[in-house]
Design a protein around this motif. Structure first.
Motif, PDB file in Angstrom:
ATOM      1  N   GLU A 195      -8.640   7.783   6.444  1.00 30.80           N
ATOM      2  CA  GLU A 195      -9.693   8.380   5.629  1.00 30.80           C
ATOM      3  C   GLU A 195      -9.400   8.342   4.138  1.00 30.80           C
ATOM      4  OE1 GLU A 195     -12.595   9.269   6.867  1.00 30.80           O
ATOM      5  OE2 GLU A 195     -11.896   8.692   8.854  1.00 30.80           O
ATOM      6  N   SER A 196      -8.164   8.082   3.761  1.00 29.19           N
ATOM      7  CA  SER A 196      -7.829   8.077   2.334  1.00 29.19           C
ATOM      8  C   SER A 196      -7.678   6.675   1.763  1.00 29.19           C
ATOM      9  CB  SER A 196      -6.545   8.878   2.098  1.00 29.19           C
ATOM     10  OG  SER A 196      -5.458   8.295   2.791  1.00 29.19           O
ATOM     11  N   GLY A 197      -8.010   5.641   2.565  1.00 28.75           N
ATOM     12  CA  GLY A 197      -7.937   4.297   2.024  1.00 28.75           C
ATOM     13  C   GLY A 197      -7.345   3.251   2.932  1.00 28.75           C
ATOM     14  N   VAL A 198      -7.109   3.567   4.192  1.00 32.23           N
ATOM     15  CA  VAL A 198      -6.563   2.634   5.183  1.00 32.23           C
ATOM     16  C   VAL A 198      -5.202   2.109   4.715  1.00 32.23           C
ATOM     17  CG1 VAL A 198      -7.140   0.787   6.796  1.00 32.23           C
ATOM     18  CG2 VAL A 198      -8.968   1.936   5.552  1.00 32.23           C
ATOM     19  N   THR A 199      -4.257   3.031   4.608  1.00 28.83           N
ATOM     20  CA  THR A 199      -2.928   2.720   4.089  1.00 28.83           C
ATOM     21  C   THR A 199      -1.887   2.887   5.183  1.00 28.83           C
ATOM     22  OG1 THR A 199      -3.594   3.528   1.914  1.00 28.83           O
ATOM     23  CG2 THR A 199      -1.236   3.297   2.321  1.00 28.83           C
ATOM     24  N   ALA A 200      -1.171   1.827   5.488  1.00 31.23           N
ATOM     25  CA  ALA A 200      -0.085   1.892   6.467  1.00 31.23           C
ATOM     26  C   ALA A 200       1.164   2.466   5.803  1.00 31.23           C
ATOM     27  CB  ALA A 200       0.210   0.511   7.037  1.00 31.23           C
ATOM     28  N   LEU A 201       1.817   3.413   6.473  1.00 26.96           N
ATOM     29  CA  LEU A 201       3.037   3.987   5.921  1.00 26.96           C
ATOM     30  C   LEU A 201       4.161   2.952   5.915  1.00 26.96           C
ATOM     31  CD1 LEU A 201       3.111   7.495   7.671  1.00 26.96           C
ATOM     32  CD2 LEU A 201       2.253   6.932   5.386  1.00 26.96           C
ATOM     33  N   PRO A 202       5.053   3.001   4.918  1.00 29.65           N
ATOM     34  CA  PRO A 202       6.191   2.070   4.889  1.00 29.65           C
ATOM     35  C   PRO A 202       7.097   2.272   6.101  1.00 29.65           C
ATOM     36  CG  PRO A 202       5.903   3.154   2.757  1.00 29.65           C
ATOM     37  CD  PRO A 202       5.010   3.867   3.721  1.00 29.65           C
ATOM     38  N   LYS A 203       7.552   1.177   6.696  1.00 25.90           N
ATOM     39  CA  LYS A 203       8.372   1.267   7.908  1.00 25.90           C
ATOM     40  C   LYS A 203       9.687   1.990   7.640  1.00 25.90           C
ATOM     41  CE  LYS A 203       9.960  -1.355  11.895  1.00 25.90           C
ATOM     42  NZ  LYS A 203       9.935  -2.664  12.609  1.00 25.90           N
ATOM     43  N   THR A 328      -5.447  -3.931   3.044  1.00 23.73           N
ATOM     44  CA  THR A 328      -4.472  -2.970   3.550  1.00 23.73           C
ATOM     45  C   THR A 328      -4.720  -2.659   5.027  1.00 23.73           C
ATOM     46  OG1 THR A 328      -5.822  -1.063   2.897  1.00 23.73           O
ATOM     47  CG2 THR A 328      -4.269  -1.920   1.258  1.00 23.73           C
ATOM     48  N   GLY A 329      -3.842  -1.820   5.595  1.00 30.51           N
ATOM     49  CA  GLY A 329      -3.988  -1.374   6.975  1.00 30.51           C
ATOM     50  C   GLY A 329      -3.164  -2.191   7.945  1.00 30.51           C
ATOM     51  N   LEU A 330      -3.495  -2.051   9.229  1.00 23.09           N
ATOM     52  CA  LEU A 330      -2.842  -2.793  10.299  1.00 23.09           C
ATOM     53  C   LEU A 330      -3.898  -3.239  11.298  1.00 23.09           C
ATOM     54  CD1 LEU A 330       0.338  -0.683  11.259  1.00 23.09           C
ATOM     55  CD2 LEU A 330       0.338  -2.985  10.288  1.00 23.09           C
ATOM     56  N   GLY A 331      -3.734  -4.429  11.852  1.00 23.58           N
ATOM     57  CA  GLY A 331      -4.629  -4.892  12.899  1.00 23.58           C
ATOM     58  C   GLY A 331      -6.072  -4.917  12.447  1.00 23.58           C
ATOM     59  N   LEU A 332      -6.981  -4.487  13.337  1.00 21.16           N
ATOM     60  CA  LEU A 332      -8.403  -4.410  13.001  1.00 21.16           C
ATOM     61  C   LEU A 332      -8.748  -3.038  12.424  1.00 21.16           C
ATOM     62  CD1 LEU A 332     -10.104  -6.409  15.896  1.00 21.16           C
ATOM     63  CD2 LEU A 332      -9.789  -7.098  13.501  1.00 21.16           C
ATOM     64  N   MET A 333      -7.863  -2.534  11.599  1.00 16.78           N
ATOM     65  CA  MET A 333      -8.083  -1.345  10.785  1.00 16.78           C
ATOM     66  C   MET A 333      -7.779  -1.793   9.360  1.00 16.78           C
ATOM     67  SD  MET A 333      -6.447   2.430  11.375  1.00 16.78           S
ATOM     68  CE  MET A 333      -6.979   3.829  10.366  1.00 16.78           C
ATOM     69  N   ILE A 334      -8.839  -2.209   8.660  1.00 18.63           N
ATOM     70  CA  ILE A 334      -8.690  -2.973   7.430  1.00 18.63           C
ATOM     71  C   ILE A 334      -9.287  -2.214   6.256  1.00 18.63           C
ATOM     72  CG2 ILE A 334      -9.299  -5.129   6.268  1.00 18.63           C
ATOM     73  CD1 ILE A 334      -9.541  -6.401   9.086  1.00 18.63           C
ATOM     74  N   GLY A 335      -8.537  -2.138   5.171  1.00 18.59           N
ATOM     75  CA  GLY A 335      -9.041  -1.577   3.928  1.00 18.59           C
ATOM     76  C   GLY A 335      -9.127  -2.662   2.868  1.00 18.59           C
ATOM     77  N   LEU A 336     -10.210  -2.625   2.086  1.00 16.93           N
ATOM     78  CA  LEU A 336     -10.401  -3.590   1.013  1.00 16.93           C
ATOM     79  C   LEU A 336     -10.425  -2.876  -0.329  1.00 16.93           C
ATOM     80  CD1 LEU A 336     -13.255  -5.890   2.398  1.00 16.93           C
ATOM     81  CD2 LEU A 336     -10.786  -6.197   2.616  1.00 16.93           C
ATOM     82  N   GLU A 337      -9.438  -3.160  -1.160  1.00 13.28           N
ATOM     83  CA  GLU A 337      -9.473  -2.680  -2.530  1.00 13.28           C
ATOM     84  C   GLU A 337     -10.266  -3.703  -3.336  1.00 13.28           C
ATOM     85  OE1 GLU A 337      -6.486  -1.743  -6.275  1.00 13.28           O
ATOM     86  OE2 GLU A 337      -5.648  -1.947  -4.259  1.00 13.28           O
ATOM     87  N   ILE A 338     -11.386  -3.275  -3.914  1.00  7.14           N
ATOM     88  CA  ILE A 338     -12.326  -4.236  -4.492  1.00  7.14           C
ATOM     89  C   ILE A 338     -12.633  -4.002  -5.960  1.00  7.14           C
ATOM     90  CG2 ILE A 338     -13.457  -4.832  -2.322  1.00  7.14           C
ATOM     91  CD1 ILE A 338     -15.576  -2.700  -3.008  1.00  7.14           C
ATOM     92  N   VAL A 363     -13.473  -0.255   0.815  1.00 10.41           N
ATOM     93  CA  VAL A 363     -14.312  -0.589   1.957  1.00 10.41           C
ATOM     94  C   VAL A 363     -13.422  -0.602   3.191  1.00 10.41           C
ATOM     95  CG1 VAL A 363     -15.707  -2.399   3.026  1.00 10.41           C
ATOM     96  CG2 VAL A 363     -15.951  -1.912   0.575  1.00 10.41           C
ATOM     97  N   ARG A 364     -13.904   0.026   4.260  1.00 12.90           N
ATOM     98  CA  ARG A 364     -13.112   0.129   5.493  1.00 12.90           C
ATOM     99  C   ARG A 364     -13.803  -0.655   6.606  1.00 12.90           C
ATOM    100  NH1 ARG A 364     -12.315   5.897   8.432  1.00 12.90           N
ATOM    101  NH2 ARG A 364     -14.049   6.254   7.011  1.00 12.90           N
TER     102      ARG A 364
END
Length: 388
Positions: A195-203, A328-338, A363-364
């Motif tokens: 909800e805050s931008g489709v951001t994957a946490l660092p491993k 951004t994101g993982l798999g078919l959970m995609i964020g677009l910084e535009i 865009v998500r």
């Protein structure tokens, strides 16, 4: 069947004013293609916010749901129900969890997890160890407890006072060590913050956090409400990180379009909740569970590899589009910084026959996992033109 103007008029008069709608209603469709009341086809890159993971009108899923509807639509939790038992077995065997509790939504699944964490700690350490730490920019639901746990100030306006003993940390270990003290019973994360931008946490952060929690007997809770159920190309997103949470919550795609949430207990939390500690009238509803059994049983390794392939295809295309600064994101959970107003982009996509979501300034995209190459290409062509 009502036309769109009739639907809109009824809603404006009688529905609570909690939603900002796009000017469209849908009458049907197939897979990732919806049909609007205007008779036009729309490619769906939103899936009801990552919920219709097999799209619409999936024959196998519908058959499972209708079969159960033709038997009994509801049994309360005074009695056993086969679909509920089968779903619990499926989730546990596929994840290594020991027990599953069923609720109606992601927020309720998180409520269950938070209550269980406090009980686990109280039984083992006594009173005074009830603090729950979540991450800034997180989202965990809209009940008072889960809203408190949501690390975004914008959601907190009007609704205080909030549940005590909840605190927030940045997604780095220095801040975790600052916030998570000897009064802390659990740390809650979303491996992909949707909800805050489709951001994957660092491993590196996630693996260090797991070690930190284990050393202190602080429960690690993974909120997989949106990023779970195959969305990232793994059954659950935490599996990308090689960690073992103590509790996992999920919902959205689990029911394939029907309301259901689940709270999964691993290892030391297996026996935390006992008779009378928690419950739900509709939790584990047999129709919803029948749909979820169909969903989970079809999320095979082969299917998840296909999801990863679709993700790779979409991401490669999107990275080449004018105006896309970051994917951004993982798999078919995609964020677009535009670098543009995401809501305006979503509105323009709709005019051209594509449904997309937004998340803050991004865009998500969370299409059905069964989306075809043709549907992907049609949707991607709209995004390309709109961003130009």
């Amino acid at each position: 069947m009502m036309d769109f103007s009739q639907i809109q008029a009824l809603d404006k008069q009688y529905h609570a004013e909690t939603y900002s709608y796009f000017p469209i209603a849908f009458t049907g469709g197939k897979n990732a293609t919806l049909i609007g009341t205007d008779g036009k086809e729309y490619i769906d890159f939103g899936a009801g916010i990552a919920t219709n993971i097999f799209g619409v009108n999936d024959e196998s899923w519908k058959a499972a749901v209708v079969e159960q509807l033709n038997r009994v639509q509801h049994v309360c939790n005074y009695y056993y129900a086969e679909p509920q038992s089968r779903l619990a077995e499926l989730l546990c065997t596929k994840t290594g969890a020991k027990r599953a509790f069923f609720a109606n939504s992601g927020a309720e699944a998180n409520e269950c997890a938070f209550k269980a964490a406090r009980k686990y700690s109280a039984e083992k350490y006594g009173e005074g160890r009830a603090k729950i730490v979540t991450l800034k920019n997180s989202f965990h639901g809209r009940t008072l407890f889960t809203l408190t746990a949501t690390g975004q100030d914008a959601f907190h306006r009007w609704f205080g006072p909030f549940v005590p003993e909840v605190d927030y940390a940045e997604a780095n270990m220095d801040d975790i060590r600052r916030v998570a003290d000897n009064r802390t019973c659990a740390v809650v994360i979303e491996c992909v913050q949707g909800e805050s931008g489709v951001t994957a946490l660092p491993k590196a952060f996630v693996t260090a956090l797991e070690a930190f929690c284990k050393e202190r007997d602080i429960l690690l809770i993974c909120d997989e409400v949106q990023c779970g159920n195959g969305r990232t190309g793994k059954l659950y997103a935490y599996q990308h990180y090689g960690i073992q949470p103590d509790i996992v919550t999920t919902a959205k795609g689990l029911g394939g379009g029907l309301p259901i949430g689940a709270c999964l207990f691993f290892g030391k939390t297996e026996h935390t909740l006992q008779v009378g500690d928690h419950g739900s009238t509709f939790g584990g509803n047999p129709v919803c569970c029948a749909g979820a059994v169909n969903v989970v049983s079809r999320l095979t390794e082969e299917f998840l590899l296909e999801v990863q392939g679709k993700s790779d295809y979409m991401r490669a295309k999107l990275k080449g589009f004018d105006g896309v600064k970051q994917v951004t994101g993982l798999g078919l959970m995609i964020g677009l910084e535009i670098g543009k107003n995401a809501k305006e982009v979503a509105a323009e996509c709709l005019k051209r026959g594509l449904l997309v979501l937004t998340a803050h300034d991004r865009v998500r995209l969370v299409p059905p996992l069964t989306i075809t190459k043709t549907e992907m290409d049609e949707g991607l062509s709209v995004i390309k033109e709109v961003l130009k």
